[in-house]
Design a protein around this motif. Structure first.
Motif, PDB file in Angstrom:
ATOM      1  N   ARG A 127       0.834  -1.204   0.000  1.00 55.46           N
ATOM      2  CA  ARG A 127       0.000   0.000   0.000  1.00 55.46           C
ATOM      3  C   ARG A 127       0.870   1.256   0.000  1.00 55.46           C
ATOM      4  O   ARG A 127       0.592   2.220  -0.709  1.00 55.46           O
ATOM      5  N   ARG A 130       2.262   2.122  -3.485  1.00 54.54           N
ATOM      6  CA  ARG A 130       1.360   2.472  -4.571  1.00 54.54           C
ATOM      7  C   ARG A 130       1.463   3.956  -4.867  1.00 54.54           C
ATOM      8  O   ARG A 130       1.470   4.780  -3.940  1.00 54.54           O
ATOM      9  N   SER A 139      -8.149  -4.180  -7.262  1.00 52.64           N
ATOM     10  CA  SER A 139      -7.962  -5.213  -6.249  1.00 52.64           C
ATOM     11  C   SER A 139      -8.810  -6.400  -6.656  1.00 52.64           C
ATOM     12  O   SER A 139     -10.042  -6.298  -6.695  1.00 52.64           O
ATOM     13  N   GLY A 176      -6.186  -1.699   2.251  1.00 52.67           N
ATOM     14  CA  GLY A 176      -5.278  -2.458   3.101  1.00 52.67           C
ATOM     15  C   GLY A 176      -5.208  -1.947   4.516  1.00 52.67           C
ATOM     16  O   GLY A 176      -4.643  -2.605   5.390  1.00 52.67           O
ATOM     17  N   LYS A 177      -5.793  -0.789   4.778  1.00 51.28           N
ATOM     18  CA  LYS A 177      -5.762  -0.184   6.113  1.00 51.28           C
ATOM     19  C   LYS A 177      -7.113  -0.342   6.786  1.00 51.28           C
ATOM     20  O   LYS A 177      -8.155  -0.174   6.153  1.00 51.28           O
ATOM     21  N   LEU A 233      -6.412  -5.802  -0.324  1.00 50.32           N
ATOM     22  CA  LEU A 233      -5.625  -5.681  -1.543  1.00 50.32           C
ATOM     23  C   LEU A 233      -5.405  -7.087  -2.088  1.00 50.32           C
ATOM     24  O   LEU A 233      -4.614  -7.856  -1.534  1.00 50.32           O
TER      25      LEU A 233
END
Length: 237
Positions: A127, A130, A139, A176-177, A233
């Motif tokens: 992440r 990116r 994704s 992803g967070k 992701l």
């Protein structure tokens, strides 16, 4: 799956934990997979280590002898966006939420599996690498053109409401967070709606109906029980 760091360019991680056996376990696991590690046994040491070593990621225990892990996150976030993975003991749901609200990227509950730890670190690093300026996000089967406000799943264009799109755009920007309920509600519905979690349940359900192959078993839009949600992701299919 994202490859591990190479020996020519190993990613550096700062591990902040006051338990020597945990630091040793993490050091062996991380260095065994090609990472460099810098250790710190307290919050003050950890903040200094992050400042001096400029790591690609941080692994942080919430329970430290001199200060809270949440305070460490706040201090680091004053000048750095380095990805932070929090380690929390069982029963610390409020602390997890506080850590994420303070700026942590993800968390693991102790005891944890090393394979999951390594996977979470790979996602954080992926992440972080990116391009932030890119308007295109993907994704798995999901594709988004943020500049044109268009969304596809398995090459089929979706039609989303304004609120559904605002939610998905927020998740894509932070893919992803883990995002807490409060963070999402404030961003999409405004500060007066931060307690209205039923809004989220309804709209997350609607998004899953449109994004997931099996909405009852989501692979893309994941629930973090008692905390919030995360957009996974996934590798292209």
């Amino acid at each position: 799956m994202q490859p591990e760091p190479t020996t020519e360019h190993p990613a550096r991680l700062v591990v902040i934990d006051d338990e020597p056996q945990i630091r040793r376990l993490l050091r062996m696991a991380l260095e065994g997979h090609g990472y460099q590690t810098v250790e710190a046994a307290s919050g003050q040491e950890g903040v200094l280590a992050v400042a001096q070593s400029r790591p690609e990621a941080v692994v942080l225990d919430l329970l430290l002898p001199d200060t809270s892990g949440v305070e460490v996150i706040r201090r680091v976030r004053e000048w750095s966006e380095v990805p932070i993975l929090v380690l929390s003991a069982l029963g610390q749901e409020k602390e997890k939420v506080s850590a994420l609200d303070a700026g942590a990227d993800d968390y693991l509950t102790k005891p944890f599996g090393l394979e999951e730890l390594l996977a979470r670190i790979r996602v954080m690093l992926r992440r972080a690498l990116r391009p932030a300026e890119s308007p295109n996000f993907s994704s798995g089967l999901l594709e988004i053109d943020l500049s044109a406000r268009r969304v596809w799943v398995n090459k089929k264009e979706l039609h989303l409401t304004a609120t559904e799109y605002a939610l998905l755009r927020l998740f894509a920007r932070h893919a992803g967070k883990v995002l807490t309920h409060r963070q999402i509600l404030q961003e999409v519905w405004g500060p007066k709606s931060v307690e209205q979690t039923h809004y989220l349940r309804v709209y997350i359900g609607r998004l899953r109906e449109k994004l997931e192959r099996d909405p009852a078993r989501p692979l893309l839009l994941l629930t973090e029980p008692g905390v919030g949600y995360r957009l996974a992701l996934l590798d292209p299919e």
